[in-house]
Design an enzyme around this catalytic site. Structure first.
Site, PDB file in Angstrom:
ATOM      1  N   ASP A  35     -11.434 -21.270 -30.860  1.00 50.07           N
ATOM      2  CA  ASP A  35     -12.721 -21.018 -31.154  1.00 50.07           C
ATOM      3  C   ASP A  35     -13.596 -22.204 -31.109  1.00 50.07           C
ATOM      4  OD1 ASP A  35     -14.892 -18.968 -32.134  1.00 50.07           O
ATOM      5  OD2 ASP A  35     -14.960 -20.246 -33.519  1.00 50.07           O
ATOM      6  N   HIS A  63     -17.312 -10.942 -26.580  1.00 49.21           N
ATOM      7  CA  HIS A  63     -17.991 -10.271 -27.688  1.00 49.21           C
ATOM      8  C   HIS A  63     -19.232 -11.037 -28.203  1.00 49.21           C
ATOM      9  CE1 HIS A  63     -16.148 -13.977 -28.937  1.00 49.21           C
ATOM     10  NE2 HIS A  63     -16.654 -13.812 -30.205  1.00 49.21           N
ATOM     11  N   ASP A  64     -19.523 -12.277 -27.323  1.00 50.58           N
ATOM     12  CA  ASP A  64     -20.664 -12.774 -27.701  1.00 50.58           C
ATOM     13  C   ASP A  64     -21.820 -12.852 -26.710  1.00 50.58           C
ATOM     14  OD1 ASP A  64     -19.680 -14.003 -29.825  1.00 50.58           O
ATOM     15  OD2 ASP A  64     -18.817 -15.939 -28.713  1.00 50.58           O
ATOM     16  N   ASP A 107      -9.321   3.096 -34.205  1.00 49.67           N
ATOM     17  CA  ASP A 107      -9.309   3.341 -35.661  1.00 49.67           C
ATOM     18  C   ASP A 107      -8.158   4.554 -35.837  1.00 49.67           C
ATOM     19  OD1 ASP A 107      -9.675   3.878 -38.184  1.00 49.67           O
ATOM     20  OD2 ASP A 107     -11.526   4.788 -37.871  1.00 49.67           O
ATOM     21  N   ASN A 115      -6.703   5.031 -39.126  1.00 45.27           N
ATOM     22  CA  ASN A 115      -6.548   5.702 -40.302  1.00 45.27           C
ATOM     23  C   ASN A 115      -7.870   6.319 -40.549  1.00 45.27           C
ATOM     24  OD1 ASN A 115      -8.344   3.460 -40.744  1.00 45.27           O
ATOM     25  ND2 ASN A 115      -7.211   2.820 -42.750  1.00 45.27           N
ATOM     26  N   ASP A 151      -6.777 -15.485 -31.802  1.00 42.10           N
ATOM     27  CA  ASP A 151      -8.176 -16.188 -32.011  1.00 42.10           C
ATOM     28  C   ASP A 151      -7.956 -17.213 -33.187  1.00 42.10           C
ATOM     29  OD1 ASP A 151     -10.720 -17.205 -31.548  1.00 42.10           O
ATOM     30  OD2 ASP A 151     -11.180 -15.124 -30.973  1.00 42.10           O
ATOM     31  N   ASP A 184     -11.153   5.265 -40.988  1.00 41.98           N
ATOM     32  CA  ASP A 184     -12.156   5.088 -42.003  1.00 41.98           C
ATOM     33  C   ASP A 184     -13.420   4.358 -41.397  1.00 41.98           C
ATOM     34  OD1 ASP A 184     -11.121   2.652 -40.808  1.00 41.98           O
ATOM     35  OD2 ASP A 184     -10.589   1.467 -42.578  1.00 41.98           O
ATOM     36  N   ASP A 209      -8.233  -0.846 -36.352  1.00 45.16           N
ATOM     37  CA  ASP A 209      -7.081  -1.467 -36.945  1.00 45.16           C
ATOM     38  C   ASP A 209      -6.053  -1.739 -36.156  1.00 45.16           C
ATOM     39  OD1 ASP A 209      -6.159   1.202 -36.782  1.00 45.16           O
ATOM     40  OD2 ASP A 209      -7.201   1.639 -38.639  1.00 45.16           O
ATOM     41  N   GLU A 231     -12.453 -22.133 -25.868  1.00 44.89           N
ATOM     42  CA  GLU A 231     -13.661 -21.537 -25.724  1.00 44.89           C
ATOM     43  C   GLU A 231     -14.863 -22.765 -25.334  1.00 44.89           C
ATOM     44  OE1 GLU A 231     -17.516 -19.393 -27.949  1.00 44.89           O
ATOM     45  OE2 GLU A 231     -16.301 -20.562 -28.912  1.00 44.89           O
TER      46      GLU A 231
HETATM   47  C1  GLC Z   1     -17.438 -18.904 -31.225  1.00 44.18           C
HETATM   48  C2  GLC Z   1     -17.425 -17.122 -31.305  1.00 44.18           C
HETATM   49  C3  GLC Z   1     -18.283 -16.675 -31.906  1.00 44.18           C
HETATM   50  C4  GLC Z   1     -18.639 -17.271 -33.411  1.00 44.18           C
HETATM   51  C5  GLC Z   1     -18.708 -18.783 -33.478  1.00 44.18           C
HETATM   52  C6  GLC Z   1     -18.593 -19.278 -34.749  1.00 44.18           C
HETATM   53  O1  GLC Z   1     -18.659 -18.984 -30.325  1.00 44.18           O
HETATM   54  O2  GLC Z   1     -16.950 -16.745 -30.040  1.00 44.18           O
HETATM   55  O3  GLC Z   1     -18.497 -15.294 -32.165  1.00 44.18           O
HETATM   56  O4  GLC Z   1     -19.699 -16.848 -33.928  1.00 44.18           O
HETATM   57  O5  GLC Z   1     -17.757 -19.352 -32.435  1.00 44.18           O
HETATM   58  O6  GLC Z   1     -17.254 -19.250 -35.191  1.00 44.18           O
END
Ligand code: GLC
Length: 568
Positions: free
Chosen positions: A201, A336-337, A22, A24, A99, A26, A30, A279
């Site tokens: 994705d 991230h999932d 981050d 700035n 992405d 907040d 970013d 993905e």
């Molecule tokens: C993919 C992303 C996930 C998102 C889903 C719907 O699985 O990794 O974070 O919620 O697609 O876009």
């Protein structure tokens, strides 16, 4: 090795922009923040960044609901900031992959706003609209993968729209050629700017059966959820997986998607050296002659409670055998999932050693490795205990289902909701042992709580100058991978296939052969390799007591030792 493409040699690092850095102050990561950390990434030794969505978004799914495919979310900066980021990354020989969410847009995207305006709007057919059935029922009995019906009623035009994910993520109608052209143009916008490719994705969900057949096991969402919670044994899990498969059969992996991926690949190939990463774990996405996506994740490797030698060997055998000729593997253990790998695969006692073994595994198996930001300092999951702080809409939904359908008491439901949501692995990166982990200034509330573990050494500044830290280990291993061609493109050959405590394999390239041994047990091991392992110099051992001189024909391994040797 010169014949390899850059993405075959690269190690990718996923940045979740909201939580990375981050600049700035907040409380939200970013792009200027990312720019300020590019030297760090270069020094770490990664070669490419996968940036999770940076587009303007109302955040119904934390950015995976895109409201403008050509923009930058104002809280992340401007297009100018983005261009600077791209240039600065390239100056450091770091590639940048974006992405791209193809299946759906945000319900705030102008295309959808137009589409929902009237039944005869020119963009009506850009999304999937259907009349309901008699009696106020939706067009069919399909569910959304994130829970609830897959159809949302729109009173203004008296029709339903389809969404595979949240209702704020209406599915695009990819059968409409205008949609395809428009989305290809959005992709070209970034390709023209110079981005190096896309992580695509949720591609499996792009098409659905146009006849909208009801799913067969007509069980309610409640029964479905209860079945998922009741499954305990592997057999019960398999049974649940079968139910799941039947329930979503008409909603994913339709054959049409392969023609589309092939066409998208042709768009990418208009530009030199670009890459598409799916993905998906489906090998079919490599295409018939490698004419679809260049990389698709080996998710089965990570979909396991424990990484074991037998599990890895079985995975490699299945995966590498199934890959078409010249398709390139792609391995990962976190994103991230999914839960943070540090605690996910740890046994609670040897997590540090296990985290190192898992990195060594990723960097020595055949295929392009993907790392997730924060893994390099051993970030752990953080369970939110205040429902007001949830940002991933999955958690409130799980909380609701647990209290309403499972009769769980509120505190237990809250914990379960935190464990099963995705905020836990998306908390801000800890840069220092300072207020808010150095992510944002003291007194500022970050968008998600900072994991207080930063105060216990789980931060970049604390580890960067410590040669024994996990971060230093990451640097070392990344360097070792780069310096040893066999680890990049050598064929994989398993050894000692009956052994349950350690994993041993060769990587065989024309110019080098490496032996990799990962002792995944807390006991010392002893191995005596056969004649195919020629005595060679030691490349790396995590055992600091190991003598520089050793007898290669007889290798004694310390508990959890990582051992890599030149083997001819
Ligand atoms: C993919 C992303 C996930 C998102 C889903 C719907 O699985 O990794 O974070 O919620 O697609 O876009």
């Amino acid at each position: 090795m010169d014949s390899l493409k850059w993405w075959q040699k690269a190690v990718f690092y996923q940045i979740y922009p909201r939580s990375f850095a981050d600049a700035n102050g907040d409380g939200i990561g970013d792009i200027p923040g990312i720019i300020s950390r590019l030297d760090y990434l270069q020094d770490l030794g990664i070669d490419a960044i996968w940036l999770s969505p940076h587009f303007p978004s109302p955040l119904c799914d934390c950015g995976y609901d895109v409201a403008d495919y050509r923009g930058v979310a104002p809280e992340y900066g401007t297009l100018k900031d983005f261009e600077l980021f791209l240039n600065e990354a390239h100056k450091r020989n770091i590639r940048l992959v974006l992405d791209l969410v193809l299946n759906h847009t945000s319900d705030q995207h102008p295309w959808f706003i137009e589409s929902r305006a009237s039944q005869d709007n020119p963009r009506r057919d850009w999304y999937i609209w259907r009349k309901g059935q008699a009696g106020g029922l939706p067009p069919n009995n399909w569910y959304a993968s994130f829970g609830g019906p897959a159809w949302e009623y729109d009173a203004a035009t008296d029709e339903y729209y389809y969404h595979f994910f949240f209702k704020g993520q209406p599915d695009l109608n990819w059968r409409n050629p205008q949609v395809k052209q428009a989305m290809f143009d959005e992709a070209r916008f970034w390709l023209d700017m110079g981005v190096d490719g896309f992580r695509l994705d949720a591609i499996g969900t792009i098409f659905e059966d146009p006849h909208l057949p009801n799913h067969v096991p007509a069980i309610s969402q409640k029964e479905y959820y209860q079945a998922s919670r009741a499954a305990k044994t592997p057999e019960e899990w398999q049974e649940f997986a079968r139910t799941s498969e039947a329930m979503f059969a008409g909603q994913h992996d339709l054959p049409e998607v392969h023609d589309l991926m092939h066409e998208f690949r042709q768009v990418i190939d208009e530009y030199p050296e670009r890459v598409l990463i799916g993905e998906t774990e489906e090998i079919a996405f490599y295409g018939k002659n490698n004419d679809e996506l260049q990389l698709n994740f080996n998710f089965p490797l990570m979909h396991t409670r424990l990484i074991t030698p037998a599990g890895v060997r079985a995975n490699q055998k299945e995966r590498l055998t199934a890959l078409p000729a010249s398709a390139w593997p792609c391995n990962t253990l976190g994103n991230h999932d999914s839960p943070r790998l540090y605690n996910r695969y740890g046994d609670g006692v040897h997590n540090q050693a296990i985290a190192r073994l898992n990195l060594a595994l990723l960097l020595t198996l055949k295929g392009t490795p993907f790392l997730y930001n924060g893994e390099e300092i051993g970030m752990r999951d953080f369970l939110i205990d205040d429902p007001a702080l949830f940002r991933d809409a999955i958690s409130p939904m799980v909380y609701h289902m647990e209290t309403e359908w499972m009769d769980l008491d509120a505190p237990s439901a809250l914990r379960f909701a935190a464990e099963n949501g995705r905020d836990k692995c998306r908390t801000p990166m800890a840069w220092a042992n300072a207020a808010n982990g150095g992510f944002c200034p003291a007194g500022v509330t970050p968008w998600l709580p900072v994991n207080p573990y930063y105060a216990q050494g789980i931060n970049v500044a604390g580890q960067i100058s410590d040669p024994d830290s996990l971060l230093s280990f990451y640097k070392k291993m990344l360097h070792i991978r780069k310096a040893n061609p066999a680890l990049i493109w050598g064929d994989y050959k398993p050894l000692f296939e009956e052994v349950s405590d350690f994993l041993a394999f060769l990587r065989i390239a024309p110019e080098q052969k490496c032996l990799v041994v990962l002792n995944m047990s807390e006991k010392p091991q002893f191995i005596q390799p056969g004649p195919e392992v020629k005595p060679g110099k030691m490349i790396f051992s995590s055992d600091t007591n190991r003598e520089k001189e050793y007898e290669p024909g007889r290798i004694q391994l310390a508990p959890f030792e990582i051992f890599i040797m030149q083997a001819g």
